[in-house]
Motif scaffolding. Structure first.
Motif, PDB file in Angstrom:
ATOM      1  N   THR A   1      57.011 136.792  83.708  1.00  0.00           N
ATOM      2  CA  THR A   1      55.719 136.299  84.206  1.00  0.00           C
ATOM      3  C   THR A   1      55.803 135.929  85.679  1.00  0.00           C
ATOM      4  OG1 THR A   1      55.061 135.475  82.023  1.00  0.00           O
ATOM      5  CG2 THR A   1      53.984 134.480  83.945  1.00  0.00           C
ATOM      6  N   ILE A   2      56.838 135.210  86.067  1.00  0.00           N
ATOM      7  CA  ILE A   2      56.960 134.760  87.458  1.00  0.00           C
ATOM      8  C   ILE A   2      57.250 135.934  88.387  1.00  0.00           C
ATOM      9  CG2 ILE A   2      58.250 133.262  89.036  1.00  0.00           C
ATOM     10  CD1 ILE A   2      56.226 131.942  86.986  1.00  0.00           C
TER      11      ILE A   2
ATOM     12  N   LEU B   1      47.040 130.595  92.298  1.00  0.00           N
ATOM     13  CA  LEU B   1      47.170 130.177  90.897  1.00  0.00           C
ATOM     14  C   LEU B   1      45.854 130.351  90.142  1.00  0.00           C
ATOM     15  CD1 LEU B   1      49.341 126.985  91.450  1.00  0.00           C
ATOM     16  CD2 LEU B   1      50.077 129.086  90.307  1.00  0.00           C
ATOM     17  N   LEU B   2      44.750 130.003  90.784  1.00  0.00           N
ATOM     18  CA  LEU B   2      43.441 130.165  90.149  1.00  0.00           C
ATOM     19  C   LEU B   2      43.075 131.641  89.986  1.00  0.00           C
ATOM     20  CD1 LEU B   2      41.406 127.295  91.860  1.00  0.00           C
ATOM     21  CD2 LEU B   2      42.177 127.407  89.482  1.00  0.00           C
ATOM     22  N   LYS B   3      43.466 132.462  90.970  1.00  0.00           N
ATOM     23  CA  LYS B   3      43.230 133.909  90.856  1.00  0.00           C
ATOM     24  C   LYS B   3      44.006 134.477  89.676  1.00  0.00           C
ATOM     25  CE  LYS B   3      42.168 135.004  95.694  1.00  0.00           C
ATOM     26  NZ  LYS B   3      42.660 135.669  96.941  1.00  0.00           N
ATOM     27  N   TYR B   4      45.250 134.019  89.512  1.00  0.00           N
ATOM     28  CA  TYR B   4      46.067 134.506  88.401  1.00  0.00           C
ATOM     29  C   TYR B   4      45.476 134.072  87.063  1.00  0.00           C
ATOM     30  CZ  TYR B   4      50.124 135.384  85.433  1.00  0.00           C
ATOM     31  OH  TYR B   4      50.961 135.832  84.430  1.00  0.00           O
ATOM     32  N   LYS B   5      44.992 132.824  86.994  1.00  0.00           N
ATOM     33  CA  LYS B   5      44.389 132.355  85.748  1.00  0.00           C
ATOM     34  C   LYS B   5      43.138 133.178  85.418  1.00  0.00           C
ATOM     35  CE  LYS B   5      42.514 128.374  83.297  1.00  0.00           C
ATOM     36  NZ  LYS B   5      42.216 126.915  83.313  1.00  0.00           N
ATOM     37  N   SER B   6      42.336 133.490  86.425  1.00  0.00           N
ATOM     38  CA  SER B   6      41.136 134.311  86.200  1.00  0.00           C
ATOM     39  C   SER B   6      41.506 135.684  85.677  1.00  0.00           C
ATOM     40  CB  SER B   6      40.342 134.450  87.506  1.00  0.00           C
ATOM     41  OG  SER B   6      39.838 133.209  87.923  1.00  0.00           O
ATOM     42  N   TYR B   7      42.590 136.245  86.222  1.00  0.00           N
ATOM     43  CA  TYR B   7      43.096 137.538  85.758  1.00  0.00           C
ATOM     44  C   TYR B   7      43.506 137.460  84.284  1.00  0.00           C
ATOM     45  CZ  TYR B   7      46.964 140.813  84.858  1.00  0.00           C
ATOM     46  OH  TYR B   7      47.819 141.727  84.291  1.00  0.00           O
ATOM     47  N   LEU B   8      44.182 136.379  83.900  1.00  0.00           N
ATOM     48  CA  LEU B   8      44.618 136.208  82.517  1.00  0.00           C
ATOM     49  C   LEU B   8      43.428 136.056  81.576  1.00  0.00           C
ATOM     50  CD1 LEU B   8      47.617 133.727  82.998  1.00  0.00           C
ATOM     51  CD2 LEU B   8      47.746 136.172  82.494  1.00  0.00           C
ATOM     52  N   VAL B   9      42.473 135.217  81.963  1.00  0.00           N
ATOM     53  CA  VAL B   9      41.310 134.940  81.112  1.00  0.00           C
ATOM     54  C   VAL B   9      40.483 136.202  80.883  1.00  0.00           C
ATOM     55  CG1 VAL B   9      39.103 133.709  81.013  1.00  0.00           C
ATOM     56  CG2 VAL B   9      41.181 132.504  81.719  1.00  0.00           C
TER      57      VAL B   9
ATOM     58  N   PRO C   1      43.271 134.288  74.528  1.00  0.00           N
ATOM     59  CA  PRO C   1      43.611 132.916  74.936  1.00  0.00           C
ATOM     60  C   PRO C   1      45.062 132.548  74.650  1.00  0.00           C
ATOM     61  CG  PRO C   1      41.461 132.944  73.892  1.00  0.00           C
ATOM     62  CD  PRO C   1      42.037 134.324  73.712  1.00  0.00           C
ATOM     63  N   ALA C   2      45.576 133.008  73.508  1.00  0.00           N
ATOM     64  CA  ALA C   2      46.960 132.672  73.159  1.00  0.00           C
ATOM     65  C   ALA C   2      47.943 133.271  74.159  1.00  0.00           C
ATOM     66  CB  ALA C   2      47.273 133.164  71.746  1.00  0.00           C
ATOM     67  N   THR C   3      47.739 134.552  74.513  1.00  0.00           N
ATOM     68  CA  THR C   3      48.616 135.210  75.480  1.00  0.00           C
ATOM     69  C   THR C   3      48.471 134.583  76.862  1.00  0.00           C
ATOM     70  OG1 THR C   3      48.488 137.299  74.269  1.00  0.00           O
ATOM     71  CG2 THR C   3      49.203 137.410  76.570  1.00  0.00           C
ATOM     72  N   ALA C   4      47.226 134.304  77.253  1.00  0.00           N
ATOM     73  CA  ALA C   4      46.981 133.669  78.548  1.00  0.00           C
ATOM     74  C   ALA C   4      47.715 132.341  78.641  1.00  0.00           C
ATOM     75  CB  ALA C   4      45.484 133.471  78.764  1.00  0.00           C
ATOM     76  N   ASN C   5      47.683 131.570  77.573  1.00  0.00           N
ATOM     77  CA  ASN C   5      48.334 130.261  77.593  1.00  0.00           C
ATOM     78  C   ASN C   5      49.857 130.365  77.642  1.00  0.00           C
ATOM     79  OD1 ASN C   5      46.033 128.686  77.685  1.00  0.00           O
ATOM     80  ND2 ASN C   5      45.832 128.575  75.463  1.00  0.00           N
TER      81      ASN C   5
ATOM     82  N   HIS D   1      48.988 121.596  88.339  1.00  0.00           N
ATOM     83  CA  HIS D   1      49.165 122.021  86.951  1.00  0.00           C
ATOM     84  C   HIS D   1      48.007 122.936  86.571  1.00  0.00           C
ATOM     85  CE1 HIS D   1      50.511 121.583  82.756  1.00  0.00           C
ATOM     86  NE2 HIS D   1      49.227 121.569  82.443  1.00  0.00           N
ATOM     87  N   VAL D   2      48.322 124.129  86.128  1.00  0.00           N
ATOM     88  CA  VAL D   2      47.284 125.067  85.696  1.00  0.00           C
ATOM     89  C   VAL D   2      46.853 124.687  84.282  1.00  0.00           C
ATOM     90  CG1 VAL D   2      46.679 127.479  85.316  1.00  0.00           C
ATOM     91  CG2 VAL D   2      48.348 126.884  87.084  1.00  0.00           C
ATOM     92  N   LYS D   3      45.578 124.434  84.102  1.00  0.00           N
ATOM     93  CA  LYS D   3      45.073 124.016  82.794  1.00  0.00           C
ATOM     94  C   LYS D   3      45.082 125.189  81.812  1.00  0.00           C
ATOM     95  CE  LYS D   3      42.111 120.221  84.376  1.00  0.00           C
ATOM     96  NZ  LYS D   3      40.729 119.677  84.422  1.00  0.00           N
ATOM     97  N   ALA D   4      45.415 124.882  80.594  1.00  0.00           N
ATOM     98  CA  ALA D   4      45.448 125.905  79.546  1.00  0.00           C
ATOM     99  C   ALA D   4      44.031 126.349  79.199  1.00  0.00           C
ATOM    100  CB  ALA D   4      46.147 125.367  78.308  1.00  0.00           C
ATOM    101  N   VAL D   5      43.946 127.546  78.651  1.00  0.00           N
ATOM    102  CA  VAL D   5      42.671 128.076  78.178  1.00  0.00           C
ATOM    103  C   VAL D   5      42.390 127.475  76.803  1.00  0.00           C
ATOM    104  CG1 VAL D   5      41.420 130.166  77.540  1.00  0.00           C
ATOM    105  CG2 VAL D   5      43.083 130.220  79.413  1.00  0.00           C
ATOM    106  N   LYS D   6      41.171 127.030  76.574  1.00  0.00           N
ATOM    107  CA  LYS D   6      40.824 126.462  75.282  1.00  0.00           C
ATOM    108  C   LYS D   6      40.843 127.539  74.208  1.00  0.00           C
ATOM    109  CE  LYS D   6      38.135 122.416  76.669  1.00  0.00           C
ATOM    110  NZ  LYS D   6      36.852 121.693  76.531  1.00  0.00           N
ATOM    111  N   VAL D   7      41.515 127.241  73.108  1.00  0.00           N
ATOM    112  CA  VAL D   7      41.610 128.184  71.998  1.00  0.00           C
ATOM    113  C   VAL D   7      40.868 127.611  70.802  1.00  0.00           C
ATOM    114  CG1 VAL D   7      43.161 129.438  70.460  1.00  0.00           C
ATOM    115  CG2 VAL D   7      43.877 128.934  72.812  1.00  0.00           C
ATOM    116  N   GLN D   8      39.896 128.345  70.331  1.00  0.00           N
ATOM    117  CA  GLN D   8      39.167 127.917  69.135  1.00  0.00           C
ATOM    118  C   GLN D   8      39.947 128.367  67.906  1.00  0.00           C
ATOM    119  OE1 GLN D   8      35.182 129.404  68.737  1.00  0.00           O
ATOM    120  NE2 GLN D   8      34.786 128.255  66.870  1.00  0.00           N
TER     121      GLN D   8
END
Length: 282
Positions: free
Chosen positions: A42-43, A58-66, A71-75, A93-100
């Motif tokens: 990942t790094i 970091l925010l760009k990478y999170k947007s790419y993941l989302v 959600p599980a893989t993104a987290n 700290h990058v916040k995790a994606v909410k998983v329902q």
């Protein structure tokens, strides 16, 4: 060269050196081999793509993941990034994606199919007989099961630090311990890892996954339920059905949160459908 969190990683060599430093840090943290592999991959991707570490990248990478992953893989990727941020002492700290959480368990092997599989493997493949029985009677992850040594069977338990550095003890029930000891004695094996390939090397997670799909075909079992975590789910579900103690089950399974364990208080999707068909007559 001392690390600077504002450095730009322009070349593959620079990225490789940084990833190597991160890997050594992870090894000192005593993480599982597969976890280290996932974190460093990942790094490496992050640094090769964004070249520097700041809130914007970091925010760009999170947007790419989302936008591109579950959600599980993104987290999982976010967890790796946060571990790296801790390594470089970056105060973010990058916040995790909410998983329902689904209101049912999906693709869990039935007790009937599990017992059938055990009977077949006892005759055809003792190594996988004890591996699958071990997963189903301990609730251990496949990565944990593959670390079992003969010494652990003798002791009747296995201690280690699992996910999130959570201390955990796996217990081997007496029937499993006694039968496994007889198997090990028949092979004159008193020490070392017990789940081995024909050439003496250790079984791998991917190898086990592939073999389970093969067993599904050979023994006519639904391939959707033939994966390692299915047997962990079977343990959690069956344990809770027989002993309604979620905190205990969470400890046995190595869960950091009861919310994770709570899924075992629910029915499988197949059981829900069966109940609906029996009850709803209008």
């Amino acid at each position: 060269m001392p690390h600077n969190k504002f450095s730009r990683f322009q070349t593959e060599q620079e990225v490789g050196q940084e990833v190597e430093r991160f890997q050594k840090f992870l090894e000192r943290e005593d993480l599982m081999e597969n976890t280290i592999l996932g974190y460093t991959w990942t790094i490496r991707y992050f640094l090769c793509t964004y070249h520097t570490v700041n809130e914007d990248t970091l925010l760009k990478y999170k947007s790419y993941l989302v936008s591109g992953f579950s959600p599980a893989t993104a987290n999982q990727r976010i967890q790796a990034v946060n571990k790296y941020l801790r390594f470089i002492d970056f105060k973010y700290h990058v916040k995790a994606v909410k998983v329902q959480q689904k209101p049912f368990l999906e693709n869990v092997i039935s007790m009937q199919d599990y017992k059938f599989l055990k009977r077949k493997l006892k005759m055809d493949n003792p190594t996988y007989y004890f591996l699958i029985w071990g997963m189903a009677c301990t609730g251990a992850r496949i990565s944990e099961i593959l670390c079992i040594k003969a010494e652990h069977i003798v002791d009747g338990q296995m201690d280690f630090y699992g996910k999130g550095k959570k201390y955990r003890r796996i217990y081997f029930i007496k029937d499993y311990q006694n039968e496994c000891l007889k198997w090990l004695e028949s092979m004159d094996k008193s020490s070392g890892y017990i789940f081995l390939k024909g050439d003496g090397g250790r079984l791998t997670i991917k190898g086990v996954e592939k073999q389970l799909k093969s067993f599904a075909r050979i023994y006519t079992i639904d391939k959707a339920v033939m994966y390692p975590h299915s047997f962990r789910h079977l343990f959690g579900k069956t344990f809770y059905e027989n002993y309604h103690d979620l905190p205990l089950l969470a400890d046995l399974m190595g869960h950091a949160s009861l919310d994770t364990t709570r899924i075992y208080s629910r029915r499988t999707s197949a059981e829900q459908a069966s109940i609906i068909n029996k009850i709803v007559t209008w």
